[in-house]
Every structure is written in C-alpha cells, then in structure tokens.
Write a protein that holds these residues in place. Structure first.
Motif, PDB file in Angstrom:
ATOM      1  N   ARG A   1       0.833  -1.219   0.000  1.00 23.34           N
ATOM      2  CA  ARG A   1       0.000   0.000   0.000  1.00 23.34           C
ATOM      3  C   ARG A   1       0.861   1.259   0.000  1.00 23.34           C
ATOM      4  O   ARG A   1       0.523   2.256  -0.635  1.00 23.34           O
ATOM      5  CB  ARG A   1      -0.936  -0.003   1.212  1.00 23.34           C
TER       6      ARG A   1
ATOM      7  N   CYS B   1       1.905   1.823  -3.395  1.00 19.11           N
ATOM      8  CA  CYS B   1       0.758   2.361  -4.152  1.00 19.11           C
ATOM      9  C   CYS B   1       0.538   3.840  -3.831  1.00 19.11           C
ATOM     10  O   CYS B   1       0.253   4.639  -4.731  1.00 19.11           O
ATOM     11  CB  CYS B   1      -0.514   1.580  -3.837  1.00 19.11           C
ATOM     12  N   ASP B   2       0.666   4.190  -2.554  1.00 22.05           N
ATOM     13  CA  ASP B   2       0.512   5.607  -2.179  1.00 22.05           C
ATOM     14  C   ASP B   2       1.516   6.458  -2.945  1.00 22.05           C
ATOM     15  O   ASP B   2       1.188   7.536  -3.451  1.00 22.05           O
ATOM     16  CB  ASP B   2       0.740   5.800  -0.666  1.00 22.05           C
TER      17      ASP B   2
ATOM     18  N   ALA C   1       2.877   5.744  -5.743  1.00 17.43           N
ATOM     19  CA  ALA C   1       2.468   5.775  -7.158  1.00 17.43           C
ATOM     20  C   ALA C   1       1.355   6.789  -7.390  1.00 17.43           C
ATOM     21  O   ALA C   1       1.328   7.481  -8.402  1.00 17.43           O
ATOM     22  CB  ALA C   1       2.013   4.381  -7.603  1.00 17.43           C
ATOM     23  N   ASP C   2       0.427   6.868  -6.452  1.00 14.76           N
ATOM     24  CA  ASP C   2      -0.706   7.786  -6.637  1.00 14.76           C
ATOM     25  C   ASP C   2      -0.319   9.240  -6.405  1.00 14.76           C
ATOM     26  O   ASP C   2      -0.815  10.132  -7.081  1.00 14.76           O
ATOM     27  CB  ASP C   2      -1.856   7.394  -5.691  1.00 14.76           C
TER      28      ASP C   2
ATOM     29  N   THR D   1      -2.816   0.939  -9.335  1.00 16.30           N
ATOM     30  CA  THR D   1      -2.731   0.815  -7.877  1.00 16.30           C
ATOM     31  C   THR D   1      -4.035   0.281  -7.286  1.00 16.30           C
ATOM     32  O   THR D   1      -4.018  -0.403  -6.269  1.00 16.30           O
ATOM     33  CB  THR D   1      -2.365   2.166  -7.230  1.00 16.30           C
TER      34      THR D   1
ATOM     35  N   LEU E   1      -3.765  -3.479  -7.144  1.00 16.33           N
ATOM     36  CA  LEU E   1      -2.859  -3.944  -6.079  1.00 16.33           C
ATOM     37  C   LEU E   1      -3.504  -3.760  -4.706  1.00 16.33           C
ATOM     38  O   LEU E   1      -3.389  -4.622  -3.835  1.00 16.33           O
ATOM     39  CB  LEU E   1      -1.524  -3.190  -6.144  1.00 16.33           C
ATOM     40  N   ARG E   2      -4.208  -2.633  -4.539  1.00 22.12           N
ATOM     41  CA  ARG E   2      -4.864  -2.401  -3.246  1.00 22.12           C
ATOM     42  C   ARG E   2      -5.966  -3.439  -2.990  1.00 22.12           C
ATOM     43  O   ARG E   2      -6.172  -3.874  -1.852  1.00 22.12           O
ATOM     44  CB  ARG E   2      -5.463  -0.991  -3.204  1.00 22.12           C
TER      45      ARG E   2
ATOM     46  N   CYS F   1      -4.434  -6.477  -1.739  1.00 22.99           N
ATOM     47  CA  CYS F   1      -4.042  -6.287  -0.333  1.00 22.99           C
ATOM     48  C   CYS F   1      -5.251  -6.467   0.594  1.00 22.99           C
ATOM     49  O   CYS F   1      -5.159  -7.142   1.624  1.00 22.99           O
ATOM     50  CB  CYS F   1      -3.442  -4.902  -0.124  1.00 22.99           C
TER      51      CYS F   1
END
Lengths: 357, 431
Positions: free
Chosen positions: A69, A72-73, A75-76, B106, B109-110, B113
């Motif tokens: 995560r 991902c954060d 990436a965002d 994303t 992927l989230r 998770c």
C-alpha cells in the motif's frame, strides 16, 4: 441434505493491455530508443516523440500489505498510478513528465526503497521460497537475499559494473533461482538419512527408485517393513529422492553446504546463453546472515569489477581471461570437484594444447 | 492487537542493513494477526535448527485441480502431536496469474491487499519464479472464499503440479524499442488456449511458456521454459543516422571499436569510409560522422542484440519481425539442466493468423509431450531420450541447420534413407 452451492470458477486470462500506463498503451510497439539519465531511471522515446520515464526501485519481494500500500501511495501521489514489476521483483513507476522523476526518487528513498537496478548495476537476486514456505528447502531464501543485498546495496544503486550482474539463490539443487552471473545454491554433502518407519506409508517406492539420477536407490526390507536403501558409494547427494519421499531426509543443518556458481547467462548478446559453473563449495549454511557466502560473492564481484572490460558479462570476462586466471585472481581454490564427470562432461574438458601460464 | 510475539533473536538480525527487510514486514503484520506471530515463531525455529518444517498435502478450490500450494506444519509437540505454532499450522499459497508484462494500476494492487488482509496472512510475493502473484499464507478454510473474491475481481489461478504453468512475458512492445512481436498478445493467446491444462494437471510433468521480445531474453525463456518464444527479425537491421551520430559524438572511436565492432560475435560489423560502404542488398550501413560509417553484413548477423543494446535506436531490429521457437529448457532433474533448442528458426508474428499458428504449434508440442514423455519427465529430457529428429518429425516440422551448433561428428548413424531425405531437402529449397 443438499450440498451447499459452490461457485464455479471463471476461467480466463486478462486482457494484455488492461493495466498499461496510457502513454505505454498509446505507443505500444512504436518505441524508438531509450537512455538512462541516471542509475535507476530509464527514459524511453517513442517514434511519435512521446516520452516516458521509468523509476526502478528494489523491494523485498515477499511484501506485507502495508508495504504494498505504501508503494501504491507513492504511485498515486508522486507518479501516475501505474506500476509494473520486473522479473527480479523490482517495482517500476512510469511517468510522462521528467519533472516527476526527482520527487519520486526522493519519496521512494525516504521510505527505504532503493532506486537502482538498471544498466550495469547489480540487480536484485532472483530467489526462491526457502524455510518460509518450501517443503524441501535446505536453507532460507529471503534471508540470504536480504543479507546479500545489504552487502551489495551500493552496487544496486550505482551503475559501476562492467555490464549488468544478475544473481540468484536456490535452497536446493533443483536450482529454482535459475542460471545467473553468480548463483548461490545448496550443495548437500551426505546421503539422505532414511526414516524406515515411515517409508512404506508415505512413499510410492517405484517412483522414488525411478527418480534417482544414478540408480543408487533400491527397495529393501528393513526391520521387517518395506522400505528403501541407498547405495552410499553411488549416491551423489542431489536430494532428488526427497520431494517424492520426505522420510529420505537430505537436509542437514551441518552437512548441507552452500556452493557458488558463476558465468550463467540467459541473454543471447555476444555469446550464446550459458550455464553457470561451480567455483566454490563447502560454505556453511550460516543463518541468519550467511557471512561466508557473502564474502565469496563480494570478492568475485569486486575482482570482476576491477578486471572486466566494458560490456563483458561475467561469462564473457572469464571466456577472455580463462579459468586458471579466474581462480588465480579471485584466490578461490580449484579442486577436483570442479572437474565435471556427469554426462556430456568430455565437452567441458580441455582437448587442446591451449594452456594458460 | 495480536498475541504476544515469540522471541526472534535470529530473524531480528535481518532487520538491520539498508535493503528492505521482509522480517520488518512480517512483524508489522504480526501486530494484528496471531497467524503471523506464529509464522515468525515457525521461521525462527527454522533459523535456529537450520531445517524446513512444511509438508505438502491436498488443498484446492472448487472446479480446479491445482493452483494452491498446500503447507502444513511439521513442528509438533512430541507428546501430544499438536502443532507448536498452532495459529500458523496451515500456510497455503494461492498462485494467481499476473497480467502480461506484470503491469498494474494501484487500485488492483490495493484490492489484492484488502482481500489478503481479510483472508490470508497479508504476505504477498511479487512475483514467484514462475511468474505468479503469490498470496502466501492461508488456512484451508479460507482458501475458497479468498479465491472467490480474487476470481471475481478479474484474476485467474496459475498452474501447479504436472500442468501447463503460468506464462511470463517481458515488458516488450509496451515500453521497449527492441520488441519484435506483441509479447502480451502471444502470452494471452497461449494462456487462453491452455486454461484447461493449467487448471487440471494431467501432463507427464510441468510445461512452461515464456515470451521474450528479443534475444536479450529478459524472461530467461531459453533456460527456464519448455517452449520459449524469442523475438527476432529476418530482414536487414534498422539504422538511424541522427542517433548514430549522436552516439558517436558522445562515446568516440575507442568505444565504437572496442565495445561495438570488436564485440560482435560473428564479426558482421566493419568500420568503413562513409563513401565506401557496400551496396549489397543485405548490408545495413549508418554514418557515425561525415567520414565514417558502420557496415553490417546482415547475412552474418545472428541477431544477438549486442550492438543494438550498446547503440540503442541508432541500430535497431529490422521490419520483417517474428520469433524463434526453442523447446526444452529446464532446471536440474534427472539429466541436469538443459537449455532450449531451436525447433522453428523463424515464425512470422505480424497478423492475428500468425499468432494462431503459434498457438497451433504450441498445442501440437504439448500433445506430443503428453503422449510421449515419461512420468515426471520434462520435454527437454524427453528430447534427449528420443532425439531431436524424432521430435521434429513427430511434429511435422522441417529439419534446418539452425537447429544445430554443427552437424554430427560421429559416424554411428544409419543413413539408408539418404536419397529420400535429399529429395525432401530439394523440395524444401524449391518451395
């Protein structure tokens, strides 16, 4: 009573373009060239003139959901929401503006993800499951890799090697980690210890007999029970009997050693693909950080770095300097165990007067 | 809050140092999950005793025969036989097929998770050595509900056991100028045609497909796959003078000679006066300056990719693109590791029909493997046992000198079919 209704799986494979960054989708099959503005960054230019920057960062591969995560954060917030992973578990962020590269790198490194692994660097180790999940491991994988990458951290982040360096580790001789410039692989040194009480119930004996590459296993009656016996003179301690028959315990805390292999190459660039060759063995399985293994790996890498010419992979370099000088330069002992006697071995012997002094 | 953690003095030592630590990740999960508390205890026990303690078993999902890797603990109390680390007594893995090229957004992927935090340990490997997304650590009870949610979000299970396995493809056409075909499409078409063989293991042993867009073989396909699709081209190498001049201006003559010309494995590149480059139809040339040019004899080139890697864009794959197919790579088993060998030197991959032909070839190869391999024998071992000629003839493929390093060097062969074979060679030449 009726069985509960089970959901039938939906069998299909993903649309291959579904997750592409829009710039990658728009220029699919239409790229012109790339360069590397700095280690860890690729810059691709399409025939349309479109450009993308890719920032590559190392991961532990085995990741908890909080780490994923976090990736991902990043990436965002600092990239454009699209990522991909390399075969060596590096994450790649793709962005369409050069101005995003610097802040993205800073954010990744601030969160402990090293940026690098491109070009002539040492990339992340391809590895296996080890003690964490495998049913036949002689050692761990993630831990060996963590300790290796700690030692090679700067070599991941910089592009200072003659050419790219690919590493692998494998927890048994099946070598799931694969061929590599330097590979670390378990090498058992004693025949399996057989738990004769369990063989009859657990193992399909003909399968186990058939699995042995040197026909060293035969059925036997031990203590009145059907079991197996191993001709220990013939046994090469490969461990192939262990997966089909766990009572043939091959893993041993003391006698399962680690061996180091060099010169494996998957690419066709310059020379044809080649297998790695054994250059050291007998190293202790010294968890949690395997210092003896790391010392040998680091030594080989530093000699290669100092001695190889630009673009020479490990295999190309050794091809030029020859094996006697490889052993001389690295200080590694050449022993009789390095002379191949498996099938096809004559092709690995020197049938010429080409001798190095 | 999870239960009290076990002491892990050995694993703790893997938290120091600059590389990201999987132990730190596990400890974060262990704050919330008793499951991971016991997993850490289990792993520490392995570190202490230097042995593994997982055994296989049979766990699956409804409708499939493979894709879950079952693991049950073998660390048991000597008297009672009860698992010592009871909350981690079952630690199964779900193998999920990744998208081609391993691209994600994303949100996806989230979602993984969230599902894995709910049903599993929260530990995910991106990716396993066969290419799967590996959701590691699940109880038997939770395998089916976790799988239901993953399948409903649009992903399918990978292979395990004696089956067609999950495929892998390089970044390829999505972001690489060296791509020689649509790797993602090839990957997708193959998988979609082998879904039954992936999910219901019924082959002699595993069968892997890997797709690399050029000879750099970033997917390690020649070594690691039973059928490797390696991008190549058969016309002249492409060139770009502007990029060649730019490269030369930056790198100079020493690098051009030492790193490009001298490293060509077949000596196909020469440095020429710009005015004197050959005009043969099989020559590519490009000026690096007003005075000098590279002259490449494409008939001598083996498409190894070296010069293209060094002078990216200045030199490039040609236009008549496709793939070389190699069969039989695998790791150490009965006969030792083998690399794949060429069975189709060139297969055009441009139109949809070309890809369908590749799928047909793959089906024939897997059928031949299913019928002729022994149990637990990979196709590379089978070819070694029966000989490449029997394999190639069984598939109806034509022999080609690109299949060998050199012709046979021993006389132990019956050649009483010689005249027929010569006639076939003549017919091939005429075609």
């Amino acid at each position: 009573m009726a069985q509960p209704q089970m959901r039938k799986p939906v069998e299909y494979f993903l649309d291959n373009k579904k997750f592409l960054h829009p710039k990658l989708a728009a220029n699919y099959g239409n790229w012109k060239y790339h360069d590397r503005p700095r280690p860890g960054v690729l810059h691709h230019v399409a025939k349309t003139g479109d450009e993308v920057w890719t920032v590559r960062a190392g991961t532990a591969r085995q990741m908890d959901v909080f780490t994923i995560r976090k990736l991902c954060d990043i990436a965002d917030r600092f990239a454009e929401g699209r990522v991909r992973f390399t075969i060596r578990s590096n994450i790649e962020y793709i962005v369409s503006e050069e101005s995003k590269v610097g802040p993205l790198i800073a954010e990744l490194e601030r969160n402990g993800f090293p940026v690098g692994g491109t070009g002539n660097s040492v990339s992340m180790v391809a590895h296996t499951q080890g003690w964490l999940h495998c049913d036949i491991p002689g050692t761990d994988a993630s831990g060996v890799v963590k300790s290796m990458m700690d030692a090679l951290f700067e070599d991941f982040k910089n592009e200072e090697m003659p050419n790219r360096v690919r590493l692998s580790t494998s927890c048994c001789e099946i070598n799931c980690g694969g061929q590599a410039d330097i590979a670390v692989i378990i090498q058992h040194t004693k025949p399996p210890k057989i738990n004769h009480d369990l063989v009859a119930n657990v193992c399909e004996r003909p399968t186990v007999v058939a699995r042995c590459p040197v026909a060293a296993i035969r059925p036997a009656l031990v203590n009145g029970k059907p079991s197996l016996e191993v001709d220990e003179k013939k046994c090469i301690c490969c461990g192939a009997c262990y997966p089909p028959c766990p009572p043939m315990q091959i893993n041993d805390p003391e006698h399962s050693k680690l061996a180091i292999w060099v010169g494996g190459k998957n690419s066709n660039a310059r020379s044809k693909p080649s297998f790695h060759k054994m250059v050291a063995a007998g190293l202790p399985n010294n968890a949690p950080r395997w210092p003896e293994v790391n010392a040998v790996v680091k030594n080989i890498l530093m000699v290669y770095k100092a001695d190889a010419r630009p673009w020479e992979r490990m295999a190309d370099w050794i091809d030029r300097i020859g094996w006697p000088r490889f052993f001389e330069k690295t200080g590694l002992p050449f022993t009789k165990y390095m002379i191949d006697d498996w099938r096809g071995s004559r092709y690995n012997l020197n049938a010429s007067a080409h001798v190095r002094f | 809050m999870a239960k009290q953690p076990h002491a892990t003095p050995l694993l703790d030592q893997l938290e120091s140092g600059p590389w990201p630590s999987f132990v730190t990740g596990l400890k974060r999960l262990a704050q919330d999950k008793d499951y991971v508390v016991d997993l850490l205890g289990h792993l520490e026990h392995s570190y202490k005793t230097r042995k593994g303690y997982w055994k296989g078993g049979t766990v699956g999902v409804f409708g499939y025969g493979g894709g879950v890797i079952p693991r049950f603990t073998e660390i048991k109390d000597e008297k009672t036989g009860a698992p010592v680390f009871k909350d981690a007594a079952e630690f199964h893995t779900l193998r999920i097929m990744p998208p081609p090229g391993m691209h994600y957004d994303t949100a996806t992927l989230r979602k993984f998770c969230d599902i894995w935090e709910k049903y599993g340990s929260g530990l995910i490997a991106l990716h396993g050595q066969t290419g799967d997304i590996m959701l590691q650590g699940c109880t038997t009870e939770n395998v089916q509900p976790a799988w239901d949610e993953i399948n409903q979000m649009g992903f399918d299970m990978g292979g395990a056991g004696p089956s067609v396995r999950t495929g892998m493809s390089c970044v390829g056409a999505a972001r690489c100028e060296q791509s020689c075909y649509d790797e993602g499409m090839a990957h997708q078409k193959i998988v979609n045609n082998f879904l039954d063989d992936i999910h219901r293991p019924a082959l002699p042993y595993k069968f892997k497909f890997k797709f690399s867009g050029c000879g750099n073989d970033c997917m390690n396909a020649i070594q690691r796959s039973d059928m490797a699709v390696i991008g190549t081209w058969r016309d002249n190498m492409g060139t770009d003078e502007a990029l060649a001049r730019k490269w030369f201006a930056k790198h100079g003559m020493n690098e051009l000679v030492n790193d490009v010309i001298n490293m060509c494995p077949t000596r196909a590149i020469q440095l020429k006066d710009a005015a004197a480059v050959g005009q043969d139809a099989h020559i590519s040339s490009v000026k690096v300056s007003d005075a000098q040019a590279l002259e490449i004899s494409n008939k001598d080139c083996v498409r190894c990719m070296h010069c293209i890697n060094v002078m990216t864009g200045a030199l490039a794959p040609g236009n008549d693109k496709g793939a070389t197919i190699l069969v039989g790579g695998h790791g150490h088993l009965k006969i030792g590791a083998t690399l794949g060998t060429v069975v189709v030197p060139f297969m055009s991959l441009k139109q949809d029909e070309d890809y369908d032909k590749m799928v047909e070839l793959a089906k024939n190869i897997v059928d031949f493997f299913a019928e002729n391999a022994l149990e637990h024998e990979r196709i590379g071992e089978m070819i070694e046992r029966i000989g490449l000629v029997n394999f190639v003839e069984g598939l109806g493929l034509e022999v080609d000198p690109n299949m060998v390093n050199c012709p046979r060097s021993n006389p132990y062969v019956r050649t009483d079919g010689w005249d027929e074979e010569v006639a076939k060679a003549a017919a091939r030449k005429a075609a």
